[in-house]
Design a protein around this motif. Structure first.
Motif, short mmCIF file in Angstrom:
data_model
loop_
_atom_site.label_atom_id
_atom_site.label_comp_id
_atom_site.label_asym_id
_atom_site.label_seq_id
_atom_site.Cartn_x
_atom_site.Cartn_y
_atom_site.Cartn_z
N MET A 147 0.40 -1.20 0.12
CA MET A 147 0.33 0.25 -0.15
C MET A 147 0.30 1.35 -0.26
O MET A 147 0.48 1.93 -0.37
N GLU B 176 1.95 2.19 -3.48
CA GLU B 176 1.27 2.44 -3.94
C GLU B 176 0.75 3.77 -4.42
O GLU B 176 0.40 4.22 -4.99
N LYS B 177 0.83 4.36 -2.89
CA LYS B 177 0.85 5.65 -2.67
C LYS B 177 1.63 6.62 -3.45
O LYS B 177 2.71 6.25 -3.58
N TYR C 99 0.43 13.23 -7.49
CA TYR C 99 -0.73 13.12 -7.04
C TYR C 99 -1.11 14.71 -7.95
O TYR C 99 -2.72 14.24 -8.50
N TYR D 208 -4.10 14.94 -1.19
CA TYR D 208 -3.25 14.37 -0.70
C TYR D 208 -3.38 13.34 0.30
O TYR D 208 -2.84 11.92 0.13
N GLY E 21 -5.58 12.02 2.03
CA GLY E 21 -5.68 11.10 2.30
C GLY E 21 -7.93 11.29 3.13
O GLY E 21 -7.79 9.99 2.41
N GLU F 154 -10.18 12.95 1.54
CA GLU F 154 -9.57 12.95 0.01
C GLU F 154 -10.76 12.80 -1.65
O GLU F 154 -10.95 14.61 -2.31
#
Length: 330
Positions: free
Chosen positions: A21, A24-25, A31, A145, A147, A150
């Motif tokens: 995870m 993946e961010k 972003y 960003y 989250g 978000e």
């Protein structure tokens, strides 16, 4: 021996999942690229998007403030004197008189009593003297960003880009609160797009520096949210001993006659008005604190800000603007 093995496998899987995870961010810059592509796809000019993001920074303070919002426990008896001190009441009355011609014109057009426009103006930004100094794009990009919310902040970020693209404010002046609330009205960008008014007709909806636009935008918000110009916001009342508190809250509506029959009285213990009005009983603190008879306009003010304390402070100030001879210095 099986259980420890399962624990190791489970922990390893959880660690791998957390690592995946984290991998993946996207980075903040990645972003922003995604947001830029979305904005252009939704019709915002590429040059507007490029300029808006040219100097964007991650604002750690916005994240900190977003995660530490709860205030110290207080009651209305301690909150109101701080939120609406006598100097603010005096200033509100002065500005109300100075701007009465404009306020009255706007109030008539939108169907909103001018005292509520001034009360919201005063409670939001101290009559426009403090509107925030955070870069709007940076604040919203940071919170999107981060989250925690978000979807909400990304939507507001796209709305903010639309405001720039439409030319309502120049980028260097595009400032507001840490959460992206803007101008003397403290509208979020989506609220700006829905309710802001170019009242002076100069092509810009200027809630930052044009008083006509500020007053008309506040009035338009209230009008669109269902304001009733024939009603006030509510009134402080006395509840009878043993009153059923399950009847309190904005979801319960009764006529004034029904509340009267249940023993509710004005604060001075006189009878309630005889008008055919639906209202709720609101207890901003608890059964031992202040009680208010809340009319439909109370619900509208809650649409503006979902805080019983904020709404009460607006009503409190509006009453002291309208009835200076009744409410002496506190």
């Amino acid at each position: 021996m099986i259980r420890p093995l399962l624990l190791v496998v489970t922990c390893s899987a959880a660690l791998m999942s957390a690592t995946t995870m984290a991998e993946e961010k996207p980075s903040f810059e990645q972003y922003l690229q995604q947001v830029k592509q979305q904005a252009v796809a939704q019709g915002i000019a590429a040059h507007t998007v490029d300029q808006a993001f040219a100097n964007v920074e991650f604002k750690k303070r916005s994240v900190k403030l977003d995660r530490n919002q709860p205030e110290k426990r207080q009651t209305l008896d301690t909150y109101l004197p701080k939120r609406v001190p006598q100097w603010k009441i005096d200033k509100a009355r002065k500005l109300y008189k100075e701007n009465y011609q404009l306020l009255s014109k706007i109030g008539d057009e939108f169907g909103v009593q001018p005292r509520f426009i001034v009360a919201l103006w005063g409670n939001e930004t101290n009559f426009g003297t403090y509107t925030g100094n955070f870069d709007i794009i940076s604040a919203l990009a940071t919170l999107a960003y981060d989250g925690r919310r978000e979807a909400f902040f990304r939507k507001e970020l796209i709305a903010a880009l639309s405001i720039l693209d439409e030319g309502h404010i120049d980028l260097p002046k595009f400032q507001g609160s840490w959460a992206g609330a803007m101008g003397q009205t403290q509208f979020m960008p989506s609220s700006f797009l829905a309710y802001a008014v170019d009242y002076d007709g100069d092509g810009r909806k200027d809630i930052w520096g044009t008083q006509e636009d500020v007053f008309a935008s506040i009035a338009n918000y209230l009008k669109q949210a269902g304001w009733n110009n024939d009603l006030t916001w509510g009134r402080q009342v006395k509840l009878p001993e043993g009153f059923d508190v399950s009847l309190t809250g904005l979801k319960t509506k009764k006529s004034l006659a029904e509340w009267q029959a249940l023993g509710v009285r004005r604060y001075d213990m006189s009878n309630l008005p005889t008008r055919d009005i639906q209202a709720s009983i609101v207890l901003p603190d608890d059964a031992q604190g202040r009680a208010y008879l809340a009319y439909g306009n109370y619900d509208v003010l809650m649409d503006w800000n979902r805080s019983y304390y904020f709404v009460t402070s607006v009503g409190y100030l509006s009453d002291r603007i309208a009835y200076p001879s009744v409410f002496k210095a506190q």
